[in-house]
Design a protein around this motif. Structure first.
Motif, PDB file in Angstrom:
ATOM      1  N   SER A  26       0.859  -1.186   0.000  1.00 50.36           N
ATOM      2  CA  SER A  26       0.000   0.000   0.000  1.00 50.36           C
ATOM      3  C   SER A  26       0.892   1.231   0.000  1.00 50.36           C
ATOM      4  O   SER A  26       2.073   1.153   0.361  1.00 50.36           O
ATOM      5  CB  SER A  26      -0.875   0.011   1.247  1.00 50.36           C
ATOM      6  N   SER A  51       1.353  -4.647   2.658  1.00 46.64           N
ATOM      7  CA  SER A  51       0.032  -4.741   3.311  1.00 46.64           C
ATOM      8  C   SER A  51       0.073  -5.960   4.227  1.00 46.64           C
ATOM      9  O   SER A  51      -0.530  -7.004   3.930  1.00 46.64           O
ATOM     10  CB  SER A  51      -1.079  -4.890   2.265  1.00 46.64           C
ATOM     11  N   LEU A  53       0.357  -7.283   8.516  1.00 43.05           N
ATOM     12  CA  LEU A  53       0.342  -6.996   9.958  1.00 43.05           C
ATOM     13  C   LEU A  53       0.835  -8.235  10.686  1.00 43.05           C
ATOM     14  O   LEU A  53       0.511  -9.361  10.289  1.00 43.05           O
ATOM     15  CB  LEU A  53      -1.082  -6.688  10.423  1.00 43.05           C
ATOM     16  N   GLU A  60       1.683  -4.902  17.839  1.00 43.78           N
ATOM     17  CA  GLU A  60       1.373  -4.957  16.395  1.00 43.78           C
ATOM     18  C   GLU A  60       2.531  -4.394  15.574  1.00 43.78           C
ATOM     19  O   GLU A  60       3.014  -3.305  15.855  1.00 43.78           O
ATOM     20  CB  GLU A  60       0.109  -4.144  16.127  1.00 43.78           C
ATOM     21  N   HIS A  62       3.778  -3.554  11.496  1.00 42.99           N
ATOM     22  CA  HIS A  62       3.101  -3.214  10.241  1.00 42.99           C
ATOM     23  C   HIS A  62       4.143  -3.075   9.141  1.00 42.99           C
ATOM     24  O   HIS A  62       5.295  -2.736   9.392  1.00 42.99           O
ATOM     25  CB  HIS A  62       2.352  -1.877  10.437  1.00 42.99           C
ATOM     26  N   ARG A  82      -6.269  -8.177   1.190  1.00 43.51           N
ATOM     27  CA  ARG A  82      -7.167  -7.237   0.500  1.00 43.51           C
ATOM     28  C   ARG A  82      -8.194  -7.966  -0.375  1.00 43.51           C
ATOM     29  O   ARG A  82      -9.369  -7.628  -0.390  1.00 43.51           O
ATOM     30  CB  ARG A  82      -6.319  -6.274  -0.365  1.00 43.51           C
ATOM     31  N   THR A 131      -8.346  -5.120   7.939  1.00 46.82           N
ATOM     32  CA  THR A 131      -8.294  -3.970   7.026  1.00 46.82           C
ATOM     33  C   THR A 131      -8.373  -2.664   7.814  1.00 46.82           C
ATOM     34  O   THR A 131      -7.636  -1.714   7.537  1.00 46.82           O
ATOM     35  CB  THR A 131      -9.446  -4.060   5.996  1.00 46.82           C
ATOM     36  N   ARG A 133      -7.358  -2.144  10.841  1.00 49.71           N
ATOM     37  CA  ARG A 133      -6.069  -1.919  11.515  1.00 49.71           C
ATOM     38  C   ARG A 133      -5.019  -1.413  10.520  1.00 49.71           C
ATOM     39  O   ARG A 133      -4.215  -0.540  10.837  1.00 49.71           O
ATOM     40  CB  ARG A 133      -5.588  -3.218  12.181  1.00 49.71           C
ATOM     41  N   HIS A 134      -5.054  -1.964   9.315  1.00 50.23           N
ATOM     42  CA  HIS A 134      -4.098  -1.560   8.274  1.00 50.23           C
ATOM     43  C   HIS A 134      -4.330  -0.103   7.855  1.00 50.23           C
ATOM     44  O   HIS A 134      -3.396   0.705   7.822  1.00 50.23           O
ATOM     45  CB  HIS A 134      -4.257  -2.507   7.083  1.00 50.23           C
ATOM     46  N   ARG A 137      -3.207   2.293  10.496  1.00 55.31           N
ATOM     47  CA  ARG A 137      -1.748   2.511  10.516  1.00 55.31           C
ATOM     48  C   ARG A 137      -1.328   3.446   9.382  1.00 55.31           C
ATOM     49  O   ARG A 137      -0.475   4.314   9.552  1.00 55.31           O
ATOM     50  CB  ARG A 137      -1.000   1.162  10.384  1.00 55.31           C
TER      51      ARG A 137
END
Ligand code: ATP
Length: 565
Positions: A26, A51, A53, A60, A62, A82, A131, A133-134, A137
Motif C-alpha cells: 500500500s 500490506s 500486519l 502490532e 506493520h 485485501r 483492514t 487496523r491496516h 496505521r
C-alpha cells in the motif's frame, strides 16, 4: 467557512489523502500546496508499505517489519488479505496466504486465527478488522507526516472490485476513522497521475494502462477524449504477476542448493520463507543492474547459501511470464476492437513494471510513435509503484471540498461508459488543387458524446470554390511486405533465444490508413480568397445527431446543416 450558528455542531475539517490499497503493498500520498502529488514515507522510511500486519506478544507490527516476520512468526502474520475483503469464504483462493496466517471461514466471510493480544489465546480476527487496523496505521503515518489528523481518503482499487467489496472497504475504513470520499480504479489513478503533471498535454489519445502488481495484473484500454476518460476494455490475470517471477528465482536457487547440499529448501516452510524474501530482493536488484546476488544465512540444515545471477539468465528463465504480460496487452487491445497501431500511450504501473524487459518487449510490440511510459524507456516517467497513490491523492484534493452528492456526480464523468462514436467523423476538402480530397479525422472513434471539434483547412492555393465533405472514416491497417535482409547467426543478439522466430521471412510493414465511409454532409463555399482558410465545426449531440458548420475564416456567413442519426 461560514460563522457557526448557536447550537450548530461544526463538521470537522476534511484532511484527505490518497491511498493505494494493494494486496501486496500500500502507499499513501498527499497533494502539496503547489498541487503536486507526493508519496509519504512511513516511520520506517518506506514509501511502499507491505500490506502486512504481524503480532508478537500483543504488539502490532506493520509493513516491512511485519513482512520480515513471515520467517519466524508466520502463523501470527496476516498478508494478502485485501482480495478477501467483502467476499464469501467459499469464493476466495486461500493459496496466497499459505505461508502466513491461514484464511479461515467466519460465518460466510474470512477471518484469521491469530494470537494478537499477548495471551496464548487464538482470536478469530475478521478480514474487515484486519483492514481497519491496516488503514488506521496508514492514516496514522500520514497524520504524523502532515501534522494534522487525516480523516478522509480516496482509495484506489482494482477495476473489478465489486459493490460488496466497496461497501466492506468503506465500512472498514470508517472504523479506522477514515471516510472514503471515493474509490477510483487503479488504472484511472495512474492516468490521473500523469495527466495532472504541469507539463502534460491533454489531447485525444488512446491509452493502455498495464498494472503489473505482486499477485495480479490488470490491463485497461482507455480513450481520453477532450479530457474525459472512457474505459474501452479491461482484463485481469492472477497467474501473471510479480509472485510468478519470485517463484522462478526461488526454483532456480533451490536447484542450485540441492545440487550442492542434496536437500530442498522449499520443503521446509521457514527455509522457503527466507528464500522467498531474498529472491524478491534479488529480482528487484535485477531491475537496476546486470547482476544480482542472493545470500541467506542458514537456509536449510544450518547451511548458509550465497549465489549470483545475471539479468540475461533471469530474462531467459522468466521469458514465458514476460511473454504472457505482452499477450495480455495484445488481448486487451483486441477486446477494445482496436489495433496496436491505435495506441498512443502505454502507462506501466505497479511494482513489477520496474522490470526493464517488460518495457523492452512493449517497445517491440508497439510502433515507435507509441509512448511507453516506464522508468527504463522514459527518464521522466513517474515511479510505477507510486502512480495509484498519487492519482488517488490528486482526486482527493479535487473533491475533498465537494458535497457527497457532488462527489457522486464527479465520479461518473471521469471514467464512464458514455455513448461513444463507433467510427471517426472527418472532413475531406475538395478544391481545384486537390480533386479527390484527403480525409482528416476531426472527431476520433470512441469519442464520448456530446462533443464538438473544430478544424481549420488551408484551401485553395489560387482561390475559388471549396467543397467540404463531412464523412465517416474507419481506421484500416495497410500491410506491405518488405524483403528482410538475411540474419546471420553471429549477428543474433544475446537475447536471441527470446526471439527464436528471427528467420528469413519477409518483414511486414503495418500502417494506419483511413477508409472513407458514408458522406454525412457536403457544403460548398463559394469564392474563397487566394490562400484562404476554411473552418469546419462538427458537433455530435448526446443523441448522436450531428451539426456541421463550414465557413471561410474572416468572411461573413457560412453553411450549417443538421443530420439526424
Ligand atoms: P497486487 O495487488 O497485485 O498484489 P500491489 O498493488 O499490492 O499488487 P505493487 O507494489 O504494485 O503491489 O507490486 C508489488 C510487486 O512488484 C511485487 O511482486 C514486487 O516484488 C514487485 N516489485 C517492486 N519493485 C520492483 C522492482 N524494482 N523490480 C521488479 N519488481 C518489483
Amino acid at each position: 467557512m461560514s460563522a457557526q450558528q448557536d447550537g450548530e455542531v461544526a463538521s470537522p475539517e476534511v484532511h484527505a489523502i490518497g491511498i493505494s490499497f494493494g494486496n501486496s503493498n500500500s502507499s499513501i500520498a498527499y497533494t502539496s500546496n503547489e498541487g503536486k502529488a507526493e508519496v509519504i514515507a512511513n516511520e520506517e522510511g518506506d514509501r511502499y508499505i507491505p500490506s502486512v500486519l504481524s503480532y508478537i506478544e500483543g504488539e502490532e507490527y506493520h509493513g516491512t517489519q511485519a513482512k520480515s516476520q513471515l520467517v519466524r512468526n508466520s502463523e501470527n502474520t496476516v498478508a494478502y488479505f485485501r482480495d478477501y475483503l467483502g467476499k464469501d469464504f467459499d469464493s476466495v483462493d486461500p493459496r496466497p496466504c499459505h505461508a502466513s496466517a491461514h484464511a479461515k471461514k467466519h460465518g460466510s466471510t474470512v477471518a484469521f486465527s491469530i494470537q494478537d493480544t499477548g495471551s496464548e489465546a487464538h482470536n478469530s480476527v475478521t478480514v474487515s478488522e484486519i483492514t481497519t487496523r491496516h488503514i488506521r496505521r496508514l492514516a496514522s503515518s500520514a497524520s504524523d507526516f502532515m501534522g494534522k489528523q487525516v480523516n478522509a481518503a480516496v482509495i484506489s482499487v482494482p477495476t473489478n472490485f465489486t459493490e460488496t467489496q466497496r461497501e466492506a472497504l468503506t465500512q472498514a475504513s470508517k472504523e479506522a476513522g477514515v471516510e472514503v470520499l471515493q474509490m477510483i480504479s487503479e488504472p484511472t489513478a495512474a492516468v490521473l497521475a500523469y495527466d495532472a503533471r504541469s507539463e502534460a498535454e491533454i489531447k485525444d489519445k488512446i491509452i493502455v494502462v498495464a498494472d503489473f502488481g505482486g499477485t495480479r495484473s490488470d490491463i485497461v484500454v482507455v480513450a481520453s477524449r477532450g479530457g474525459m476518460y472512457s474505459i474501452l476494455s479491461t482484463s485481469h490475470d492472477y497467474e501473471t504477476a510479480g509472485a510468478q517471477l519470485d517463484q522462478i528465482l526461488i526454483d532456480h536457487f533451490a536447484k542450485e542448493f540441492i545440487k550442492k547440499n542434496k536437500t530442498d529448501p522449499r520443503q521446509n516452510p521457514r527455509s522457503l520463507a527466507k528464500l522467498k524474501l531474498e529472491a524478491e530482493a534479488t529480482k528487484k536488484s535485477l531491475s537496476l543492474g546486470g547482476n544480482a546476488s542472493l545470500s541467506v544465512e542458514s537456509l536449510a540444515d544450518g547451511v548458509d547459501f550465497a549465489s549470483t545471477i545475471n539479468r540475461t539468465r533471469y530474462e531467459m528463465l522468466a521469458a514465458k511470464v514476460f511473454a504472457s504480460f505482452t499477450r495480455m496487452i495484445e488481448d486487451a487491445v483486441r477486446k477494445a476492437d482496436l489495433d496496436i497501431l491505435d495506441i498512443d500511450e502505454v502507462i506501466l504501473s505497479g511494482g513489477t513494471s520496474h522490470t526493464p524487459r517488460i518495457s523492452q518487449n512493449l517497445q517491440r510490440l508497439f510502433s515507435p510513435k507509441t509512448r511507453i511510459l516506464s522508468p527504463s524507456t522514459l527518464p521522466t516517467a513517474i515511479d510505477p509503484s507510486s502512480l495509484a497513490a498519487r492519482g488517488a491523492a490528486i482526486q482527493a484534493s479535487l473533491i475533498s471540498e465537494f458535497d457527497k452528492e457532488d462527489i457522486e456526480q464527479s465520479t461518473h464523468p471521469m471514467v464512464t461508459v458514455t455513448p461513444h462514436l463507433r467510427n471517426a467523423i472527418g472532413v475531406m476538402v475538395v478544391t481545384d488543387d486537390i480533386k479527390k480530397g484527403l480525409f482528416t479525422a476531426l472527431v476520433e472513434k470512441e469519442t464520448a458524446v456530446p462533443c464538438r471539434r473544430v478544424g481549420i483547412f488551408v484551401a485553395p492555393r489560387e482561390g475559388g470554390d471549396v467543397i467540404v465533405k463531412v464523412c465517416e472514416g474507419a481506421r484500416d491497417i495497410k500491410i506491405t511486405k518488405k524483403e528482410k535482409s538475411k540474419t546471420n547467426g553471429k549477428a543474433a543478439s544475446d537475447d536471441s533465444d527470446l526471439d527464436s522466430d528471427d528467420e528469413e521471412e519477409d518483414e511486414e510493414v503495418r500502417e494506419k490508413i483511413w477508409k472513407v465511409g458514408t458522406v454525412l454532409a457536403e457544403a460548398a463555399i463559394k469564392d474563397v480568397k487566394k490562400g484562404g482558410k476554411v473552418e469546419v465545426t462538427v458537433h455530435v449531440g448526446a443523441d448522436l445527431g450531428v451539426v456541421v458548420t463550414a465557413r471561410e475564416v474572416g468572411a461573413k456567413g457560412g453553411v450549417r446543416g443538421n443530420l439526424d442519426k
